[in-house]
Design an enzyme around this catalytic site. Structure first.
Site, short mmCIF file in Angstrom:
data_model
loop_
_atom_site.label_atom_id
_atom_site.label_comp_id
_atom_site.label_asym_id
_atom_site.label_seq_id
_atom_site.Cartn_x
_atom_site.Cartn_y
_atom_site.Cartn_z
N ASP A 228 -5.84 80.28 124.75
CA ASP A 228 -6.43 80.13 123.46
C ASP A 228 -5.67 78.82 122.73
O ASP A 228 -6.25 78.37 122.01
CB ASP A 228 -5.82 81.10 122.35
CG ASP A 228 -6.57 82.35 122.72
OD1 ASP A 228 -7.68 82.42 122.92
OD2 ASP A 228 -5.92 83.49 122.57
N HIS B 254 2.59 84.73 126.13
CA HIS B 254 2.03 85.50 126.59
C HIS B 254 2.87 86.59 126.93
O HIS B 254 3.88 86.64 127.62
CB HIS B 254 0.90 85.13 127.73
CG HIS B 254 -0.09 85.91 127.96
ND1 HIS B 254 -0.08 87.17 128.84
CD2 HIS B 254 -1.35 85.68 127.55
CE1 HIS B 254 -1.38 87.61 128.66
NE2 HIS B 254 -2.18 86.83 127.96
N HIS C 175 -5.13 89.75 118.92
CA HIS C 175 -6.12 89.58 120.29
C HIS C 175 -7.08 88.48 120.41
O HIS C 175 -6.76 87.39 121.00
CB HIS C 175 -6.76 91.01 120.30
CG HIS C 175 -6.97 91.43 121.72
ND1 HIS C 175 -7.17 90.87 122.98
CD2 HIS C 175 -8.01 92.69 122.01
CE1 HIS C 175 -7.59 91.29 123.92
NE2 HIS C 175 -8.20 92.49 123.41
N1 ACO Z 1 6.44 80.24 119.39
C1 ACO Z 1 7.72 80.38 119.41
N2 ACO Z 1 8.30 81.09 119.76
C2 ACO Z 1 7.79 81.96 120.51
C3 ACO Z 1 6.26 82.07 120.63
C4 ACO Z 1 5.72 81.10 120.18
N3 ACO Z 1 4.21 81.15 120.54
N4 ACO Z 1 6.10 83.45 121.60
C5 ACO Z 1 7.13 84.09 121.61
N5 ACO Z 1 8.22 83.27 121.13
C6 ACO Z 1 9.77 83.77 121.21
C7 ACO Z 1 10.22 84.74 120.35
O1 ACO Z 1 10.33 84.34 119.12
C8 ACO Z 1 11.36 85.39 121.02
O2 ACO Z 1 12.21 84.73 120.87
P1 ACO Z 1 13.67 85.42 120.84
O3 ACO Z 1 13.96 85.79 122.24
O4 ACO Z 1 14.70 84.24 120.20
O5 ACO Z 1 13.67 86.33 119.66
C9 ACO Z 1 10.82 85.11 122.81
O6 ACO Z 1 9.93 83.93 122.50
C10 ACO Z 1 10.05 86.45 123.38
O7 ACO Z 1 8.91 86.67 122.41
P2 ACO Z 1 8.09 87.99 122.25
O8 ACO Z 1 7.61 87.97 120.90
O9 ACO Z 1 9.13 89.02 122.52
O10 ACO Z 1 7.13 88.17 123.32
P3 ACO Z 1 5.67 88.97 123.37
O11 ACO Z 1 5.59 89.12 124.73
O12 ACO Z 1 6.09 90.14 122.64
O13 ACO Z 1 4.81 88.11 122.65
C11 ACO Z 1 2.62 86.87 122.30
C12 ACO Z 1 3.68 87.41 123.48
C13 ACO Z 1 2.47 87.76 121.18
C14 ACO Z 1 1.41 86.21 122.92
C15 ACO Z 1 3.70 85.66 121.68
O14 ACO Z 1 4.00 84.64 122.63
C16 ACO Z 1 3.06 84.84 120.46
O15 ACO Z 1 2.91 85.40 119.40
N6 ACO Z 1 2.16 83.75 120.83
C17 ACO Z 1 1.44 83.15 119.82
C18 ACO Z 1 0.15 83.72 119.57
C19 ACO Z 1 -0.71 83.61 120.69
O16 ACO Z 1 -1.18 82.62 121.19
N7 ACO Z 1 -1.52 84.56 121.18
C20 ACO Z 1 -2.56 84.71 122.02
C21 ACO Z 1 -2.06 85.37 123.42
S1 ACO Z 1 -3.47 85.21 124.74
C22 ACO Z 1 -4.55 86.46 124.25
O17 ACO Z 1 -4.24 87.31 123.62
C23 ACO Z 1 -6.06 86.19 124.79
#
Ligand code: ACO
Length: 435
Positions: free
Chosen positions: A367, A311, A272
């Site tokens: 971020d 996101h 988060h």
């Molecule tokens: N880098 C590479 N691949 C990614 C990323 C990423 N940052 N984010 C998602 N993906 C991919 C996943 O591997 C998945 O691929 P697949 O379909 O081949 O399995 C697909 O995109 C969907 O990803 P999910 O994890 O299902 O998406 P979710 O909505 O659950 O996750 C999250 C969102 C947690 C923010 C994710 O994008 C992530 O981990 N990002 C990096 C961490 C980050 O920047 N967090 C800050 C969020 S903003 C905040 O909280 C203030």
């Protein structure tokens, strides 16, 4: 449409019994409790909805923050975030979030006066901060000391009294920067700097953070403005994890100090409030611009994630990231560039062209650039979630206020699907055997 009532509805047929149910639809939503009527036997509990992590469950009706993740829209009380970032200030936005309207001149002056004159904390709280270990994480200190404020304001328990709630809101918005700055000063072994009421909300925070031997601290106006905008961008984001903690804990009607402590604890988690720190770590690990293509290749191969990208809600460019990126130039001109910036820019450029990221709708989130700016301003990485907590305090308070005024809200109490053992006979310890 329900033929009898003309209300939009959902027809559900229970294939176990062949029975048909009309479930009313309101605001594109059905009420989970309406499913309780669906039963096989009369003495059954009735149908529940299973939604771990609440990915598709609305827990409240809210008028505070609107997000359209597909279109990249974020609005506070109907005002686009871009306009607030451009024209407003953090304190004015805080008033808007809490009260629903932008303040008139007189209302604003009174609001600023109240917040400015509640910035001091009791010396015993300062002593408490002094008693933490020298290397204590400032987020841990912040969560503990904001909870401790509960014991200094026992009248705050009267949460159904609107005037009393407002008084606590002034205190919390005013004192969070003081607790945060004192926590930081303790962690670097520096004496605390007391609030300076001549300065703006942000200017005073910078004063308490960074003043050393100057008789009077004068904040750099570029940095003061940039931090003000960053605080606006972080002020609320509807029902995220920490806000849900605030509403969940607040629903049993404790005072707001302990509820804010719970929300702060939720924000402490790396999923988060800790992502911008992870971005900095990633950029340092990449090391230089030339190594970006190789890093992206590894991410595509499933080796780690591109931090600061993607996101749960935004499936296009996070509108907050756009604003931060524009602001970065002004900040780096004042502070000198952050060497990690050129790696970040190259990473964004390549990722936005790559099919992997495009098809998964992965764009920079808030971020991606905020950590670079905070670092350039002189904030250590440990302080990043603390900055987030200060800015988000007003969002937590606005959501708490809305929850307490909502006659539909009760103590939060989710259901579960029990899958454990049932009715086992108790056996004395010397007779127990493990299979
Ligand atoms: N880098 C590479 N691949 C990614 C990323 C990423 N940052 N984010 C998602 N993906 C991919 C996943 O591997 C998945 O691929 P697949 O379909 O081949 O399995 C697909 O995109 C969907 O990803 P999910 O994890 O299902 O998406 P979710 O909505 O659950 O996750 C999250 C969102 C947690 C923010 C994710 O994008 C992530 O981990 N990002 C990096 C961490 C980050 O920047 N967090 C800050 C969020 S903003 C905040 O909280 C203030």
């Amino acid at each position: 449409m329900d033929q009898r009532t003309d209300q939009p509805s959902l027809t559900v047929i229970d294939n176990r019994t062949g029975k048909k149910y009309e479930i009313p639809i309101e605001d594109g939503t059905v009420r989970a409790l309406d499913f309780r009527r669906i039963k096989v036997r009369e003495d059954e509990f009735g149908m529940m909805l299973y939604d771990p992590a609440f990915t598709n469950t609305a827990s409240c009706r809210s008028r505070i923050t609107y997000i359209d993740g597909d279109k990249g829209i974020l609005e506070y009380r109907g005002y686009p975030i871009e306009e607030l970032a451009e024209n407003s200030t953090y304190l004015e936005t805080a008033y808007l979030l809490l009260n629903g309207e932008l303040p008139h001149q007189g209302e604003f002056q009174d609001w600023v006066y109240q917040v400015t004159h509640h910035t001091f904390i009791h010396e015993n709280v300062k002593n408490m901060i002094d008693s933490f270990r020298y290397d204590a994480h400032p987020m841990g200190i912040l969560a503990s000391t904001v909870a401790a404020l509960s014991t200094f304001y026992p009248e705050a328990k009267n949460v159904m009294d609107p005037e009393n709630r407002q008084r606590q809101a002034f205190r919390l918005i005013a004192k969070m920067p003081t607790l945060a700055a004192f926590s930081y000063r303790h962690s670097v072994g520096m004496p605390c700097v007391y609030p300076d009421n001549d300065l703006s909300y942000i200017g005073n925070f910078l004063n308490m953070m960074f003043r050393t031997t100057e008789l009077k601290y004068t904040p750099d106006p570029v940095l003061e403005k940039a931090l003000d905008v960053l605080f606006i961008l972080h002020a609320d984001h509807e029902q995220n994890c920490s806000t849900s903690a605030m509403r969940g804990v607040g629903s049993s009607h404790p005072d707001p100090y302990v509820s804010i402590a719970a929300a702060t604890a939720a924000l402490y988690g790396p999923l988060h409030g800790g992502a911008n720190e992870a971005v900095l770590r990633m950029l340092r690990q990449i090391g230089n611009r030339q190594r970006v293509p190789e890093f992206v290749k590894n991410v595509k191969a499933g080796e780690g994630r591109l931090m600061g990208f993607g996101h749960r809600v935004y499936k296009s460019y996070d509108p907050r990231a756009k604003i931060i990126k524009r602001m970065a130039d002004a900040v780096f001109e004042a502070t000198g560039s952050n060497p990690l910036l050129e790696i970040a820019l190259e990473l964004e450029r390549i990722a936005l062209e790559e099919e992997y990221f495009v098809t998964r709708q992965l764009y920079p989130n808030v971020d991606f650039y905020s950590g670079l700016i905070y670092q350039a301003m002189g904030f250590p990485v440990d302080m990043f979630p603390v900055l987030f907590a200060i800015a988000r305090t007003v969002g937590w308070l606005a959501q708490w206020e809305e929850m307490l005024r909502d006659p539909e809200q009760k103590i939060a109490r989710p259901r579960q699907i029990y899958l454990g053992e049932s009715k086992r006979a108790w056996v004395p310890r010397d007779k127990r055997v493990r299979a």
